[in-house]
Design an enzyme around this catalytic site. Structure first.
Site, PDB file in Angstrom:
ATOM      1  N   GLY A  12       0.819  -1.201   0.000  1.00 54.82           N
ATOM      2  CA  GLY A  12       0.000   0.000   0.000  1.00 54.82           C
ATOM      3  C   GLY A  12       0.850   1.247   0.000  1.00 54.82           C
ATOM      4  N   ASP A 220     -12.211   9.430  11.132  1.00 55.31           N
ATOM      5  CA  ASP A 220     -12.081   9.109   9.709  1.00 55.31           C
ATOM      6  C   ASP A 220     -12.480   7.666   9.453  1.00 55.31           C
ATOM      7  OD1 ASP A 220     -11.582   9.651   7.035  1.00 55.31           O
ATOM      8  OD2 ASP A 220      -9.427   9.253   7.169  1.00 55.31           O
TER       9      ASP A 220
END
Length: 392
Positions: A12, A220
């Site tokens: 990632g 978030d």
């Protein structure tokens, strides 16, 4: 220094750092290793917030990502473990002063920021860096969201007491490895399964209740920030990415006054109306984000960002040919009536829509008034009861 970890491949890459799959040299245990270059105060602040939150969880909940250790890279060839409870003074100083404290203007610093070579303690086997595996191509009917409306907002600066003075070029966070990828990738790469979906919803309830009990507001929550471990008993989800999280002195639920925040931060489709409006808000904003996620998971509602190839789970309101996040729509019209189950086109194949009890609970979670939303410590019980009632 004795070699600690081996980097196998990149899994990632984002705006703030790179995540590698690796393993512990002594035990062979698979781990995820995130490199966070300390090149500017804004990034450093997010890294410290993530570190503080992950230390607070202390690997005590199965549905919250576990932090094994944190390493300081103080030069291209210098790496050392950060003792528990310690925070590098120079990093705190960088946040407070708005500039990187003690930053070297040498080639050594440049090389470290580029990450051209791993420090001792990290053996690099990544011959070719690979990004995250993308899910299969989306259905042509998947609604689109214009790319220029996507916003991600940084958190404000907050002072912390400085401790050990250490010049740091990068932080390496060693965490448990999740082989199922993020929640978007995991769920959308498989046919709908009601049992699996309900399990995911229940686990997320438990995770957020745990975080709120510690005084941690995530700020978030979204499918990208939920990772999945594949087990014989089914998926185990892990709430991750605490860069925008905030910690209060006590629990954020219950009778005590809850901590209020003022910075507008998060990701468009999951932000609560009060955050959209720039008002002060509490941990109840997390409950709204969960409501968006739960609705999308249970009904398999997806959208596609313009220019993106991977679908995302998320509920929304249609405004002509454009999509509007629920929080934005409710901020503009607090009396807006949401249609649950949705009447809009959903991703195929379709699971059965949620029943009356679960639909009512979702509407409560997505209420314009934060005080009308259930508290996190009530949510797991209410979700379980609603699902049982709908199953009769």
């Amino acid at each position: 220094m004795e070699e600690l970890y081996t980097l196998e491949r990149e899994v990632g890459r984002g705006s703030y750092g790179v995540v590698f799959e690796g393993h512990m040299a002594k035990t062979g245990q698979r781990v995820a290793i995130k490199r966070l270059p300390c090149s500017n105060p804004e990034c450093i602040e997010l890294y410290l917030q993530e570190l503080w939150a992950m230390r607070a969880t202390a690997m005590n909940h199965v549905n919250v990502i576990a932090l094994h250790s944190c390493l300081l890279q103080t030069g291209p060839r210098t790496l050392k473990p950060l003792n528990p409870g310690k925070v590098p003074q120079r990093l705190v100083e960088s946040v407070l002063k708005g500039r990187v404290a003690g930053a070297a203007q040498s080639q050594e610093g440049d090389d470290a920021q580029r990450g051209s070579s791993p420090a001792p303690g990290l053996q690099d086997r990544t011959n070719s860096l690979q990004g995250k595996t993308k899910s299969s191509a989306s259905d042509s009917t998947t609604p689109h969201r214009p790319q220029n409306r996507v916003r991600k907002r940084p958190a404000p600066r907050e002072e912390e007491e400085p401790q050990t003075p250490t010049h740091c070029l990068a932080l390496w966070l060693v965490m448990e490895y999740c082989d199922g990828g993020d929640l978007n990738r995991y769920l959308l790469s498989r046919p709908p399964d009601c049992t699996r979906n309900r399990s995911v919803v229940g686990q997320l309830c438990s995770a957020v209740a745990f975080l709120h009990s510690l005084g941690i507001t995530h700020r978030d929550l979204k499918p990208d920030n939920v990772l999945v471990c594949v087990t014989p008993g089914g998926p185990v989800v892990k709430v991750a990415d605490f860069g925008l999280s905030k910690m209060s002195e006590g629990p954020v639920d219950g009778e005590l006054t809850r901590q209020h925040y003022s910075s507008t931060c998060g990701s468009d489709f999951y932000m609560a109306p009060e955050v959209w409006g720039g008002l002060t808000y509490t941990a109840q904003a997390d409950i709204f984000s969960l409501g968006v996620m739960f609705w999308a998971v249970l009904e398999r509602i997806t959208f596609l960002e313009e220019g993106a190839k991977q679908e995302q789970l998320g509920a929304y309101v249609c405004r002509g040919r454009w999509l509007m996040p629920l929080g934005e729509a409710l901020w503009e019209n607090a009396n807006l009536q949401l249609c649950i189950p949705t009447k809009f086109k959903r991703a195929s194949p379709l699971p059965p829509p949620p029943g009356a009890a679960m639909s009512t609970l979702l509407l409560n979670m997505l209420a314009s008034d934060p005080e009308a939303r259930p508290l996190a410590d009530q949510l797991e019980t209410r979700v379980s009861a609603a699902l049982k009632e709908d199953a009769r």
